[in-house]
Design a protein around this motif. Structure first.
Motif, mmCIF file in Angstrom:
data_model
loop_
_atom_site.group_PDB
_atom_site.id
_atom_site.type_symbol
_atom_site.label_atom_id
_atom_site.label_comp_id
_atom_site.label_asym_id
_atom_site.label_seq_id
_atom_site.Cartn_x
_atom_site.Cartn_y
_atom_site.Cartn_z
ATOM 1 N N VAL A 70 38.098 17.244 2.316
ATOM 2 C CA VAL A 70 38.227 18.713 2.299
ATOM 3 C C VAL A 70 37.125 19.291 3.194
ATOM 4 O O VAL A 70 35.948 18.996 3.001
ATOM 5 C CB VAL A 70 38.093 19.259 0.865
ATOM 6 N N ASP A 71 37.543 20.089 4.156
ATOM 7 C CA ASP A 71 36.607 20.666 5.113
ATOM 8 C C ASP A 71 35.664 21.650 4.389
ATOM 9 O O ASP A 71 36.122 22.660 3.845
ATOM 10 C CB ASP A 71 37.429 21.402 6.192
ATOM 11 N N PRO A 72 34.349 21.395 4.393
ATOM 12 C CA PRO A 72 33.432 22.289 3.674
ATOM 13 C C PRO A 72 33.436 23.710 4.237
ATOM 14 O O PRO A 72 33.148 24.657 3.511
ATOM 15 C CB PRO A 72 32.049 21.656 3.882
ATOM 16 N N THR A 73 33.790 23.857 5.515
ATOM 17 C CA THR A 73 33.789 25.216 6.072
ATOM 18 C C THR A 73 34.960 26.043 5.527
ATOM 19 O O THR A 73 34.903 27.268 5.532
ATOM 20 C CB THR A 73 33.846 25.193 7.612
ATOM 21 N N VAL A 74 36.007 25.364 5.062
ATOM 22 C CA VAL A 74 37.113 26.102 4.426
ATOM 23 C C VAL A 74 36.641 26.625 3.065
ATOM 24 O O VAL A 74 36.945 27.758 2.674
ATOM 25 C CB VAL A 74 38.360 25.204 4.283
ATOM 26 N N GLU A 75 35.860 25.800 2.363
ATOM 27 C CA GLU A 75 35.276 26.267 1.093
ATOM 28 C C GLU A 75 34.333 27.435 1.359
ATOM 29 O O GLU A 75 34.303 28.413 0.609
ATOM 30 C CB GLU A 75 34.509 25.123 0.423
ATOM 31 N N GLN A 76 33.591 27.322 2.455
ATOM 32 C CA GLN A 76 32.655 28.389 2.825
ATOM 33 C C GLN A 76 33.409 29.694 3.106
ATOM 34 O O GLN A 76 32.951 30.780 2.725
ATOM 35 C CB GLN A 76 31.903 27.937 4.074
ATOM 36 N N ALA A 77 34.572 29.564 3.756
ATOM 37 C CA ALA A 77 35.390 30.755 4.038
ATOM 38 C C ALA A 77 35.756 31.457 2.738
ATOM 39 O O ALA A 77 35.783 32.686 2.663
ATOM 40 C CB ALA A 77 36.644 30.346 4.801
ATOM 41 N N LEU A 87 41.412 28.666 8.017
ATOM 42 C CA LEU A 87 42.387 29.214 7.056
ATOM 43 C C LEU A 87 42.613 28.198 5.949
ATOM 44 O O LEU A 87 42.323 27.011 6.113
ATOM 45 C CB LEU A 87 43.698 29.515 7.776
ATOM 46 N N PHE A 88 43.156 28.669 4.834
ATOM 47 C CA PHE A 88 43.467 27.762 3.729
ATOM 48 C C PHE A 88 44.828 27.124 4.028
ATOM 49 O O PHE A 88 45.849 27.820 3.987
ATOM 50 C CB PHE A 88 43.501 28.527 2.406
ATOM 51 N N PRO A 89 44.845 25.818 4.327
ATOM 52 C CA PRO A 89 46.101 25.221 4.808
ATOM 53 C C PRO A 89 47.181 25.147 3.751
ATOM 54 O O PRO A 89 48.355 25.004 4.079
ATOM 55 C CB PRO A 89 45.674 23.812 5.244
ATOM 56 N N HIS A 90 46.796 25.245 2.455
ATOM 57 C CA HIS A 90 47.796 25.117 1.392
ATOM 58 C C HIS A 90 48.386 26.468 1.008
ATOM 59 O O HIS A 90 49.213 26.537 0.100
ATOM 60 C CB HIS A 90 47.170 24.453 0.163
ATOM 61 N N LEU A 91 47.946 27.550 1.668
ATOM 62 C CA LEU A 91 48.466 28.882 1.355
ATOM 63 C C LEU A 91 49.189 29.449 2.573
ATOM 64 O O LEU A 91 48.835 29.138 3.711
ATOM 65 C CB LEU A 91 47.318 29.826 0.978
ATOM 66 N N THR A 92 50.180 30.294 2.307
ATOM 67 C CA THR A 92 50.890 30.953 3.400
ATOM 68 C C THR A 92 49.977 32.020 4.009
ATOM 69 O O THR A 92 48.880 32.283 3.502
ATOM 70 C CB THR A 92 52.157 31.654 2.877
ATOM 71 N N VAL A 93 50.444 32.628 5.071
ATOM 72 C CA VAL A 93 49.680 33.715 5.696
ATOM 73 C C VAL A 93 49.407 34.807 4.657
ATOM 74 O O VAL A 93 48.294 35.312 4.539
ATOM 75 C CB VAL A 93 50.457 34.280 6.913
#
Lengths: 335, 275
Positions: free
Chosen positions: B169-176, A89-95
């Motif tokens: 920055v986790d590259p898999t988060v960018e991939q998501a 998940l994107f940790p800097h964004l809310t659900v």
């Protein structure tokens, strides 16, 4: 229709797979660790470059690589929902921000809110991912993938890191949502129970080869080869003669046999109890059969109901698969 | 008789999460005293009327030069260094290691030597100096020269710190993000940049502090116009310590707020760890 036909070289073997997932079908790719399941999924997703073959979804070619052509649609143009063990998940964004991320303008639409409600996330919309449990995070990842309106879902052991209760709950949820949205889904797992529970059809992958594709019940009842049988839980392979049958090997699955004589249900043999060990709330009873063959059977009977080592006992195999393999060849193959 | 348990000395300062606050406070105060006492001495010895004079139109000149040159140098460093830092964090390893090694050279070279090399490269008698002269630009003893020297001194600090920020920055988060149909540039803007921002803020404040305090290279390539570090040095040489101290304080006053602000901003915008 999701058609995947590929050849991907790995360190120990080349993954060679041809499979088709029908529209609205949930296809589970099952196999042991290192069989090449994730390679198939990652190549279909576009994370790994296709070495040889084609990946086609409905009328769109996602990747093709042969002697004439090599072309790949970038990941962000494939419109595939991709879930893996860690939700990312994107940790800097809310659900809410996470679910709306792939939507135009990054705003949660009416459909997005309905999805959040469907997945039990409505009360968490303003929460950041770090405050959620593992199961809740995976729900958000699923909602986020579905909100972007994917043409197909690719799931790489998404529930492996969850405890049993959360896993069961999410499996149920995924099945419900996938059916409601009629989503084509390819699910990779090495948990047989998960594959059986979720799949419309499942494929058995071993060392890069797709050994059998069929509905789970069919694979359990009629595994195509002794290797497939071994992979789906058959533990022993006995000559038909032990059970009064002529020729071939009978596959014995501990959960597809009964202690006792029930000739109307399947072949029966008499043996002697060798060992009785507790296993996941029941017991596993090991019998020695005529000819020195040994076989394991699940038994729910608690202590004090017989089955002590040295006692005689009957075993009935419930409609066992028969493999026309000479006994000597089976032994040589370690079966 | 009931057994009594007593905490040993070793457990009195530890918690389940790690060492408690006492050792941190002790070491923190020790370093604080070592690093900050000279500043206290500066405040005790400074002549306040002299400091006021530095804000007169004449005294403002070094301040203006320093602020202008540092702002320009920082802008150039950020615009050129950010993509490079990102490529170092995400690009192919082999080329990346070579570029890293090349960037370490200016970092390890004494600033005075950098200044000498810059004179050889951009000086009025060099090939590049001739080319610059054709467009009426001089890379010695001008504001351009101050900016150039500051870039040379500060850029590696920014690039390495920014590279560390992007690597986190986790590259898999960018991939998501890519899987959600968001193209790479927008993924960079919406995911990579916000997640790297706290680290980039530190990189920026380091670059600012290095650039505004740049002295060794600057004094060689641009004795004029005086920035604050050179003006402080000149005052020390020509008029003595009491006249140099107000300029030194001024330098600290303009150098510190921006890094302190970015550190505060970083603390405010830290992204919680996701297990």
């Amino acid at each position: 229709m999701f058609r995947i036909s590929l050849e991907q070289p790995r360190a120990r073997f080349t993954v060679r797979v041809d499979l088709e997932v029908a529209p609205g079908e949930l296809f589970c790719l099952f196999g042991p660790s290192g069989a090449g399941k994730s390679t198939v999924l990652r190549t279909a997703a576009g994370i790994e470059r296709l070495h040889r073959g084609r990946v086609v979804l409905d009328d769109a070619v996602l990747a093709v690589s042969d002697r004439q052509r090599r072309c790949f649609l970038p990941v962000w143009r494939r419109r595939l929902g991709y879930l893996e063990q860690h939700p990312r998940l994107f940790p800097h964004l809310t659900v809410e921000g996470n679910i709306a991320y792939g939507l135009p303008g990054g705003q949660l639409t009416k459909e997005g809110r309905r999805l959040a409600r469907e997945l039990g996330l409505e009360e968490f919309l303003g929460v950041y991912p770090h405050a959620l449990s593992g199961g809740q995070r995976q729900r958000v990842a699923l909602a986020r993938a579905l909100a972007a309106d994917p043409r197909a879902l690719l799931l790489d052991e998404p529930f492996s890191a969850l405890d049993e209760a959360a896993r069961g709950e999410l499996q149920e949820l995924l099945r419900r949502v996938q059916r409601r949205h009629r989503l084509t889904a390819l699910f990779v797992t090495h948990h047989l129970a998960e594959a059986q529970r979720l799949a419309d059809r499942m494929g058995i992958l071993d060392e890069g080869r797709l050994l059998q594709s069929a509905p789970p019940a069919e694979i359990m009842a009629r595994p195509a080869t002794p290797r497939v049988a071994r992979l789906v839980g058959y533990t022993d392979f006995l000559p038909g003669g032990v059970f009064g049958r002529s020729g071939g090997l009978l596959g014995v699955h501990p959960d597809r046999a009964l202690l006792g004589s029930f000739p109307h249900l399947g072949p029966v043999a008499e043996g002697v109890v060798e060992q009785r060990t507790p296993r996941e709330g029941t017991f596993r009873v090991r019998l020695r059969l005529p000819g020195g063959h040994r076989v394991s059977v699940a038994s729910p009977l608690p202590d004090g109901h017989g089955l002590t080592p040295g006692e005689a006992a009957w075993i009935t195999l419930l409609d066992p698969p028969v493999f026309p393999v000479p006994e000597s060849a089976a032994r040589a193959a370690g079966l | 008789m009931p057994t009594r348990f007593r905490l040993s000395a070793a457990t009195s300062w530890t918690t389940e999460a790690g060492p408690g606050g006492t050792p941190l406070l002790f070491l923190g105060l020790l370093f604080w005293a070592f690093l900050l006492l000279p500043f206290a001495a500066l405040l005790l010895h400074i002549s306040w009327p002299a400091l006021a004079r530095e804000f007169s139109p004449v005294g403002l000149s070094p301040l203006a030069v320093s602020l202008l040159a540092t702002a320009a140098a920082t802008l150039v460093i950020v615009l050129a260094g950010t993509p490079l830092a990102w490529l170092l964090a995400r690009g192919p390893g082999g080329v990346g290691r070579v570029v890293e090694a090349l960037l370490v050279i200016p970092l390890l070279t004494p600033p005075l030597v950098i200044g000498l090399l810059l004179v050889y490269l951009y000086g009025p008698y060099s090939f590049l100096g001739h080319l610059l002269a054709l467009v009426r630009v001089s890379a010695t003893n001008t504001l351009w020269a101050v900016i150039l020297a500051e870039i040379y001194e500060a850029a590696p600090y920014y690039i390495f710190a920014a590279q560390a920020a992007f690597s986190q920055v986790d590259p898999t988060v960018e991939q998501a993000s890519l899987f959600l149909g968001v193209p790479p540039w927008h993924t960079w803007r919406r995911v990579t940049l916000p997640l790297a921002a706290p680290g980039l803020a530190v990189a920026l404040s380091m670059a600012w502090a290095r650039a505004i305090g740049a002295f060794g290279a600057v004094i060689v390539v641009a004795y004029y116009p005086h920035g604050l570090p050179v003006a402080t040095w000149v005052a020390l040489q020509e008029q003595g310590l009491p006249q140099a101290l107000p300029l030194a304080l001024l330098l600290i006053l303009v150098a510190l707020p921006f890094p302190l602000f970015t550190l505060w901003w970083r603390w405010r915008n830290r992204v919680p760890h996701q297990p």
